[in-house]
Design an enzyme around this catalytic site. Sequence first.
Site, PDB file in Angstrom:
ATOM      1  N   CYS A 171      -4.586  -2.610  -3.102  1.00  0.00           N
ATOM      2  CA  CYS A 171      -5.119  -3.710  -3.899  1.00  0.00           C
ATOM      3  C   CYS A 171      -5.169  -4.932  -2.985  1.00  0.00           C
ATOM      4  CB  CYS A 171      -4.315  -3.950  -5.186  1.00  0.00           C
ATOM      5  SG  CYS A 171      -2.630  -4.515  -4.972  1.00  0.00           S
ATOM      6  N   CYS A 225      -9.938  -3.860  -4.852  1.00  0.00           N
ATOM      7  CA  CYS A 225     -10.025  -4.456  -3.511  1.00  0.00           C
ATOM      8  C   CYS A 225     -11.445  -4.436  -2.973  1.00  0.00           C
ATOM      9  CB  CYS A 225      -9.062  -3.779  -2.538  1.00  0.00           C
ATOM     10  SG  CYS A 225      -9.476  -2.096  -2.099  1.00  0.00           S
ATOM     11  N   CYS A 235     -12.013  -0.998   1.955  1.00  0.00           N
ATOM     12  CA  CYS A 235     -11.270   0.199   2.349  1.00  0.00           C
ATOM     13  C   CYS A 235     -12.143   1.110   3.197  1.00  0.00           C
ATOM     14  CB  CYS A 235     -10.795   0.955   1.111  1.00  0.00           C
ATOM     15  SG  CYS A 235      -9.755  -0.047   0.049  1.00  0.00           S
TER      16      CYS A 235
END
Length: 136
Positions: A12, A86, A90
């Site tokens: 997160c 997020c 990633c």
Amino acid sequence: MTETKPSVLFVCVHNAGRSQMAAGWLRHLAGDAVEVRSAGSAPADRINPVAVEAMREVGIDITGQTPKILTPEDSAASTVVVTMGCGDVCPYFPGQRHEDWKLDDPAGQGIDAVRPIRDEIRGRVQALVDDLLRGD
């Protein structure tokens, strides 16, 4: 044939609430059967104290954890990457399983608002554990 232990990375933004609670649940529910990682795209300086309190209420201590920066190495070493708000920060590696869990952010919330988030995370982590350890 060597069995490799599955590993899960929870991500997160601040690595201070949702991902820390998820990692705490995974350690609690899977023991050492699953490797647990958590990280954030912009880590906070400490874990959200309300998340700590919410987990303490269910007998899980996450006070020893520290928010960490997300690295490509952590992501590459993980069997499953679970993101929680997020965005697209990633890194994706072929062969990985990615899940995006839509969860309310506990930042700035009181304990009454964080408990349902904690409980929803528990259910999702339990389903993940069941799936990873099913042994198909």
